[in-house]
Design an enzyme around this catalytic site. Structure first.
Site, PDB file in Angstrom:
ATOM      1  N   LYS A 113       0.863  -1.181   0.000  1.00  0.00           N
ATOM      2  CA  LYS A 113       0.000   0.000   0.000  1.00  0.00           C
ATOM      3  C   LYS A 113       0.896   1.225   0.000  1.00  0.00           C
ATOM      4  CE  LYS A 113      -4.510   0.775   0.278  1.00  0.00           C
ATOM      5  NZ  LYS A 113      -5.619  -0.123  -0.054  1.00  0.00           N
ATOM      6  N   ASP A 153      -6.972   4.426  -4.445  1.00  0.00           N
ATOM      7  CA  ASP A 153      -7.595   4.212  -3.127  1.00  0.00           C
ATOM      8  C   ASP A 153      -8.195   5.566  -2.739  1.00  0.00           C
ATOM      9  OD1 ASP A 153      -7.811   2.121  -0.839  1.00  0.00           O
ATOM     10  OD2 ASP A 153      -7.118   3.893   0.210  1.00  0.00           O
TER      11      ASP A 153
HETATM   12  P1  NAD Z   1     -13.046   7.700  -2.097  1.00  0.00           P
HETATM   13  O1  NAD Z   1     -12.016   8.716  -1.808  1.00  0.00           O
HETATM   14  O2  NAD Z   1     -13.550   7.539  -3.478  1.00  0.00           O
HETATM   15  O3  NAD Z   1     -14.318   7.943  -1.149  1.00  0.00           O
HETATM   16  C1  NAD Z   1     -14.207   8.035   0.246  1.00  0.00           C
HETATM   17  C2  NAD Z   1     -15.590   8.383   0.795  1.00  0.00           C
HETATM   18  O4  NAD Z   1     -15.519   8.349   2.225  1.00  0.00           O
HETATM   19  C3  NAD Z   1     -16.071   9.785   0.431  1.00  0.00           C
HETATM   20  O5  NAD Z   1     -17.437   9.750   0.116  1.00  0.00           O
HETATM   21  C4  NAD Z   1     -15.857  10.583   1.727  1.00  0.00           C
HETATM   22  O6  NAD Z   1     -16.790  11.636   1.866  1.00  0.00           O
HETATM   23  C5  NAD Z   1     -16.119   9.507   2.763  1.00  0.00           C
HETATM   24  N1  NAD Z   1     -15.508   9.824   4.048  1.00  0.00           N
HETATM   25  C6  NAD Z   1     -14.229  10.142   4.300  1.00  0.00           C
HETATM   26  N2  NAD Z   1     -14.063  10.404   5.609  1.00  0.00           N
HETATM   27  C7  NAD Z   1     -15.271  10.238   6.190  1.00  0.00           C
HETATM   28  C8  NAD Z   1     -15.763  10.365   7.510  1.00  0.00           C
HETATM   29  N3  NAD Z   1     -14.954  10.712   8.521  1.00  0.00           N
HETATM   30  N4  NAD Z   1     -17.082  10.123   7.751  1.00  0.00           N
HETATM   31  C9  NAD Z   1     -17.886   9.772   6.742  1.00  0.00           C
HETATM   32  N5  NAD Z   1     -17.493   9.640   5.471  1.00  0.00           N
HETATM   33  C10 NAD Z   1     -16.192   9.873   5.205  1.00  0.00           C
HETATM   34  O7  NAD Z   1     -12.441   6.322  -1.535  1.00  0.00           O
HETATM   35  P2  NAD Z   1     -12.831   4.836  -1.994  1.00  0.00           P
HETATM   36  O8  NAD Z   1     -11.904   4.431  -3.057  1.00  0.00           O
HETATM   37  O9  NAD Z   1     -14.294   4.718  -2.169  1.00  0.00           O
HETATM   38  O10 NAD Z   1     -12.389   4.022  -0.684  1.00  0.00           O
HETATM   39  C11 NAD Z   1     -13.236   3.873   0.447  1.00  0.00           C
HETATM   40  C12 NAD Z   1     -12.743   2.712   1.297  1.00  0.00           C
HETATM   41  O11 NAD Z   1     -12.743   1.509   0.510  1.00  0.00           O
HETATM   42  C13 NAD Z   1     -11.310   2.838   1.824  1.00  0.00           C
HETATM   43  O12 NAD Z   1     -11.211   2.190   3.069  1.00  0.00           O
HETATM   44  C14 NAD Z   1     -10.494   2.078   0.796  1.00  0.00           C
HETATM   45  O13 NAD Z   1      -9.264   1.623   1.303  1.00  0.00           O
HETATM   46  C15 NAD Z   1     -11.451   0.927   0.509  1.00  0.00           C
HETATM   47  N6  NAD Z   1     -11.231   0.247  -0.785  1.00  0.00           N
HETATM   48  C16 NAD Z   1     -11.238   0.926  -1.955  1.00  0.00           C
HETATM   49  C17 NAD Z   1     -11.071   0.228  -3.151  1.00  0.00           C
HETATM   50  C18 NAD Z   1     -11.134   0.899  -4.497  1.00  0.00           C
HETATM   51  O14 NAD Z   1     -11.124   0.174  -5.501  1.00  0.00           O
HETATM   52  N7  NAD Z   1     -11.238   2.200  -4.592  1.00  0.00           N
HETATM   53  C19 NAD Z   1     -10.857  -1.159  -3.124  1.00  0.00           C
HETATM   54  C20 NAD Z   1     -10.873  -1.829  -1.905  1.00  0.00           C
HETATM   55  C21 NAD Z   1     -11.066  -1.102  -0.741  1.00  0.00           C
END
Ligand code: NAD
Length: 427
Positions: A113, A153
């Protein structure tokens, strides 16, 4: 429904939380002690400090990380996060989870990561581009299509991946530039990305929701979801679940929370957020306090934002039957025990959000073979792979009389253990 802000749980270190989960599974399965020792620490921890020229001509120094946890099963693989709270401990935990996730999914990848401590919402597009290119340059040969393959991410998307790919490709001899496209996944379609990669994490999660509902004998139309996070994972999970016939009754992001017990119209909510940059004020639902989100009556809770959101206090109030962890590490160790005591199932992050890395693997394969698969092929292969991991998780949990999180770890750890035993530890 009004609540005082929830008291945070004692979180010493995210890495410690990840290791507690790992050690529990290692105990349950009797993991080889040498493999346990190896997996308790990442192999490499790369920290880079690099200057970026800002819009006003100043140079600002940024700190970036790439933690390579393990590569016994294949090249290191894992996302790049841009967020203010990024630090070495967080990236270490996320890297370890990638090792267990790729092993559980049966992919020929290891775990890594990366991240930069920054607030992307305060950076212009130009600054983000320079930041990404400088970071890639600073990482140098620590990444590579057969060595370590980043992906998007929190705070990054296809644009950042294309900048990374372009910067890396320009650092290799001309004859290797085409091959260099496979250095990152999650690219745009025009630059070597895969159909279905953008929605893959939400899609994989929804295939699991479908399979879970079928096992319980519940019709999808009877399911209500509460989704935290409306970014890549949360938005696609909400959209696909509503297209499958379920009702998304509440959504919560860093700007606030909205609910509608008849079901939120997700495409309209997306348009509203794109225009106003916030959830609240949506005409198709009522604004609720962010804390009340955790009390919403729904069968399925999907934390898909950031880590440590589901705390003990919230776990005591949750009304869902099952939690699908879209985010990595959204449940604190204390909350995990409370959910278990309350009989609320948890479909663990390393399974629930594995759709992203599975389709990243498909993108990498397509790049290597100069192929381009259609969406139907990608989705069909994703569904098969994620459901296979679900079945193995259920089997392992039942064999070891344990929860699904431990079951999922056991499946991944068995694969890692087998590889170490057959290859031996050199020299
Ligand atoms: P992103 O940046 O697209 O979205 C993050 C979302 O979380 C946003 O809507 C933001 O407003 C919200 N958020 C952030 N802080 C917050 C808080 N304190 N309270 C409420 N909402 C909050 O990120 P993403 O890619 O959707 O990733 C989200 C999660 O999924 C992370 O844990 C990431 O590691 C995990 N993940 C992502 C992927 C991927 O393909 N993008 C794959 C596996 C896991």
């Amino acid at each position: 429904m009004s609540h005082p802000a929830s008291a945070p749980d004692e979180i010493e270190s995210l890495y410690k939380s990840a290791m507690t989960q790992f050690q529990r599974a290692a105990d349950a399965m009797g993991l080889d002690p040498a493999v346990r020792t190896i997996l308790a620490q990442p192999k490499n921890e790369v920290v880079v400090n690099f200057p970026v020229r800002m819009e006003d001509g100043r140079y600002e120094l940024f700190r970036g990380y790439r933690i390579q946890h393990n590569n016994i099963l294949g090249p290191y693989k894992g996302g790049i996060r841009y967020a203010p709270q990024v630090d070495q401990d967080e990236v270490k935990a996320l890297a370890a989870w990638m090792t267990f996730k790729t092993a559980l999914a049966g992919l020929p990848f290891g775990g890594a990561k990366g991240g930069i401590t920054c607030n992307p919402s305060k950076l212009s597009d130009e600054e983000q581009m320079r930041l990404t290119r400088r970071f890639t340059h600073a990482l140098g040969s620590n990444i590579g299509p057969e060595h370590d393959i980043p992906a998007p991410d929190v705070g990054t998307n296809a644009r950042h991946m294309v900048w990374m790919m372009d910067t890396y490709a320009n650092s290799v001899p001309v004859g290797e530039r085409n091959r260099a496209r496979a250095v990152v996944t999650g690219k745009s379609l025009a630059c070597g990305g895969s159909e279905g990669r953008e929605k893959a994490t939400g899609q994989g999660l929804c295939y699991l929701v479908e399979a879970w509902a079928e096992r319980k004998g519940i019709a999808l139309s009877k399911l209500r979801l509460a989704v935290q996070g409306f970014g890549n994972v949360g938005y696609h999970a909400a959209l696909i679940a509503s297209e499958m016939g379920a009702r998304v009754v509440a959504v919560h992001d860093h700007t606030g929370a909205v609910m509608n017990s008849a079901g939120l119209d997700i495409p309209s909510l997306r348009r509203h957020v794109d225009q106003s940059r916030k959830l609240v004020g949506f005409s198709g639902g009522e604004t609720i306090s962010p804390e009340s989100f955790w009390d919403v009556d729904a069968e399925i809770l999907v934390p898909a934002a950031i880590e440590n959101q589901l705390t003990s206090d919230r776990a005591r109030r949750v009304r869902a039957r099952v939690v699908f962890e879209g985010a990595n590490g959204p449940t604190t160790p204390q909350a995990d025990r409370i959910l278990q005591d309350r009989g609320i199932e948890v479909i663990p992050d390393i399974l629930a959000n594995s759709g992203g890395v599975i389709v990243s693997f498909f993108e990498w394969l397509q790049n290597k073979n100069c192929e381009s698969w259609d969406l139907e092929t990608v989705d069909r292969k994703l569904r098969r792979q994620v459901l296979k991991a679900f079945e193995s998780t259920i089997d392992a949990a039942s064999t070891h009389k344990t929860d699904l999180r431990t079951g999922a770890y056991v499946v991944g750890l068995r694969r890692l253990e087998r590889a170490y035993k057959e290859r031996g530890i050199f020299p």
